[in-house]
Design an enzyme around this catalytic site. Structure first.
Site, PDB file in Angstrom:
ATOM      1  N   CYS A 197      35.057  50.641  37.857  1.00 20.70           N
ATOM      2  CA  CYS A 197      36.114  51.649  37.738  1.00 20.70           C
ATOM      3  C   CYS A 197      36.256  52.361  39.076  1.00 20.70           C
ATOM      4  O   CYS A 197      35.315  52.403  39.874  1.00 20.70           O
ATOM      5  CB  CYS A 197      35.760  52.633  36.616  1.00 20.70           C
ATOM      6  SG  CYS A 197      36.878  54.040  36.446  1.00 20.70           S
ATOM      7  N   ASP A 204      44.060  70.030  12.786  1.00 15.24           N
ATOM      8  CA  ASP A 204      43.873  69.199  11.610  1.00 15.24           C
ATOM      9  C   ASP A 204      43.520  70.100  10.431  1.00 15.24           C
ATOM     10  O   ASP A 204      43.172  71.269  10.596  1.00 15.24           O
ATOM     11  CB  ASP A 204      42.783  68.158  11.878  1.00 15.24           C
ATOM     12  CG  ASP A 204      42.859  66.986  10.922  1.00 15.24           C
ATOM     13  OD1 ASP A 204      43.754  66.967  10.057  1.00 15.24           O
ATOM     14  OD2 ASP A 204      42.013  66.080  11.037  1.00 15.24           O
ATOM     15  N   CYS A 220      32.822  57.229  38.980  1.00 17.01           N
ATOM     16  CA  CYS A 220      32.282  55.905  39.285  1.00 17.01           C
ATOM     17  C   CYS A 220      32.210  55.646  40.783  1.00 17.01           C
ATOM     18  O   CYS A 220      31.348  54.882  41.241  1.00 17.01           O
ATOM     19  CB  CYS A 220      33.128  54.838  38.592  1.00 17.01           C
ATOM     20  SG  CYS A 220      33.056  54.960  36.791  1.00 17.01           S
ATOM     21  N   ALA A 230      44.264  57.120   8.356  1.00 12.34           N
ATOM     22  CA  ALA A 230      43.265  56.211   7.787  1.00 12.34           C
ATOM     23  C   ALA A 230      43.264  54.826   8.430  1.00 12.34           C
ATOM     24  O   ALA A 230      43.022  53.822   7.759  1.00 12.34           O
ATOM     25  CB  ALA A 230      43.460  56.093   6.270  1.00 12.34           C
ATOM     26  N   CYS A 264      37.443  55.675  39.222  1.00 10.84           N
ATOM     27  CA  CYS A 264      37.571  57.112  38.992  1.00 10.84           C
ATOM     28  C   CYS A 264      36.551  57.866  39.842  1.00 10.84           C
ATOM     29  O   CYS A 264      35.596  57.273  40.366  1.00 10.84           O
ATOM     30  CB  CYS A 264      37.382  57.429  37.507  1.00 10.84           C
ATOM     31  SG  CYS A 264      35.667  57.471  36.936  1.00 10.84           S
TER      32      CYS A 264
END
Length: 491
Positions: free
Chosen positions: A278, A92, A283, A195, A280
């Protein structure tokens, strides 16, 4: 198509594509998530992002690096070695700092040249992010400045580095569309829609959809599109269905720092969770109590890992939906998770004509899941085709069987309306629909009747229905004779 972007699969305006990044000789499959890497504070190292989570691309702030102690190291050894990341890296320009603090000490040409010197794969000029509350005059003035800056970098040597051409314009959709046309005309490589973060933070997904749709009209189908600052998995499916290809996320780390837990239905707070909803690795291995008991740094890391697993998992789910042709079914499922997402989905369907131009004409199945399904692009396409068909004589349009007393007998299937019986087994007329249909389905079927009747004024039409609601029957042209079938009322 764009020289660096190749389309592989599509559904609605969503697509799986390949973004070729020549600087690092890599190929990024889109839609793709770019985790934000802060050189000063790495919650999850870039190497782990690549090796553990499968990140093919990340994003870091070239302006911050140019102003920091990392500047000389980045110039001497290159960005990839500095971050220890072998995939593609986007940088950026400092536009965020410009929006936050009002001034930065660099020009577009200077920061773009610096990004090239440190080996960035995709560089970004300094644009002006116009906030949603800005009036039209301010938005137009700032857009003109952004366009001037894009023109000012045309002679900057960027070698094989790809360059972003941002699309601004605030919430003024005509300005967004014009900005997108101008950005495409620069010949630059990727088009970030900027934006939109304030709209997402305020859960104004309907306005966000209108902004993206306007930008897409100006960009066309060939341009790879980056939705700047879009890092929450709850909105990925909606944005992909509109045609966005790249997302960047600092949310995975920022939310973890604040004990916030991302899901595809929204954000949970760890102190309020009794269970971890979850599958994953984080978790499965921990309970909420165990996470809460961890030292701050360790808990932050675990939550950031979870947030990444959820985010990358959702993108894989979206890609599979595109391949299977049921992306809009996934969008609808996500829309049911939050009222703001439902508003976004309804706004998406306001642009069904635009989506229809890119939506594949044939898929495996159409699932009617709610009143919103009646407004999908496939229904619009069928109605347009009805307006091109020619029939004459006495025509029966019926939910029942054929009748030899008529010259022709067509089926009527909500929400599509009339169809020749020979097309009954073709997509999307094989749609899976519930027995208890809503008024909107019948109203759209009536719209199909209107399309057919108005383009065949010499025909004599009879509609034989099974208890259509008055709101639908009121839309049937007055020239049509209406009969009620002796069947079980479906209402």
């Amino acid at each position: 198509m764009n020289d660096v972007f190749e389309l592989r699969s599509a559904d609605a305006a969503g697509r799986i594509g390949e973004l070729r990044v020549p600087q690092s000789d890599t190929v990024v499959e889109t839609p793709a998530l770019m985790p934000v890497v802060n050189p000063n504070l790495q919650t999850i190292s870039p190497a782990r992002l690549e090796n553990e989570f499968g990140a093919e691309i990340c994003i870091t702030n070239g302006y911050i690096i140019s102003q920091s102690d990392y500047r000389e190291e980045a110039l001497s050894k290159g960005l990839h070695d500095l971050l220890d990341f072998s995939g593609a890296i986007m940088t950026d320009s400092g536009s965020f700092q410009l929006a936050e603090y009002g001034e930065i000490d660099v020009t577009s040409a200077e920061i773009l040249e610096f990004q090239y010197q440190i080996g960035s794969d995709i560089g970004t000029p300094v644009d002006i992010p116009t906030p949603p509350e800005a009036g039209r005059e301010r938005a137009a003035d700032e857009l003109a400045t952004t366009q001037d800056r894009l023109e000012s970098i045309q002679d900057v040597d960027t070698g094989a580095m790809l360059v972003n051409a941002p699309v601004q314009g605030g919430v003024h959709t005509d300005l967004r569309e014009r900005a997108a046309r101008d950005a495409r005309a620069t010949g630059l490589d990727i088009h970030p829609i900027g934006a939109v973060v304030p709209l997402m933070n305020a859960y104004e997904y309907g306005k966000m959809v209108d902004v993206i749709a306007a930008a897409k009209r100006g960009l066309g189908v060939a341009s790879p599109v980056h939705l700047f600052g879009a890092g929450h998995p709850m909105m990925f499916a909606l944005a992909v269905a509109l045609g966005c290809d790249l997302f960047d996320s600092a949310a995975y780390a920022l939310y973890a720092r604040d004990d916030r837990y991302l899901t595809v239905r929204g954000t949970e707070r760890l102190p309020e969770l009794d269970y971890l909803p979850c599958e994953c690795p984080v978790c499965v291995a921990h309970t909420p109590d165990e996470l809460r008991a961890m030292p701050d740094d360790e808990r932050e890391t675990r939550l950031a890992q979870h947030n990444l697993y959820v985010s990358f998992g959702e993108l894989r789910r979206i890609k599979q939906a595109i391949r299977r042709g049921d992306l809009l079914e996934l969008v609808e499922a996500r829309a049911r998770g939050h009222p703001a997402m439902l508003d976004g989905y309804r706004a998406l369907l306001d642009h069904a004509d635009q989506l229809e131009k890119e939506d594949p004409a044939s898929k495996d199945a159409f699932f009617y899941l709610s009143a919103e399904s009646a407004r999908r692009p496939e229904v619009r396409r069928h109605h347009e085709r009805l307006a091109r068909l020619s029939v004459d004589g006495e025509i029966l349009l019926t939910e029942g069987d054929t009748n030899a007393a008529y010259d022709e007998s067509w089926r009527v299937v909500p929400p599509f309306g009339p169809l020749p019986r020979a097309l009954s087994e073709t997509y999307p007329l094989t749609a899976e629909v519930p027995d208890r249909m809503d008024e909107q389905a019948y109203e759209q079927a009536a719209e199909g009747v209107r399309r057919l009747v108005e383009t065949n004024s010499d025909g004599e039409f009879t509609l034989a229905h099974r208890g259509w609601p008055e709101s639908a029957l009121a839309r049937v042209p007055s020239a049509v004779h209406i009969e009620r079938l002796d069947a079980v009322d479906r209402q």
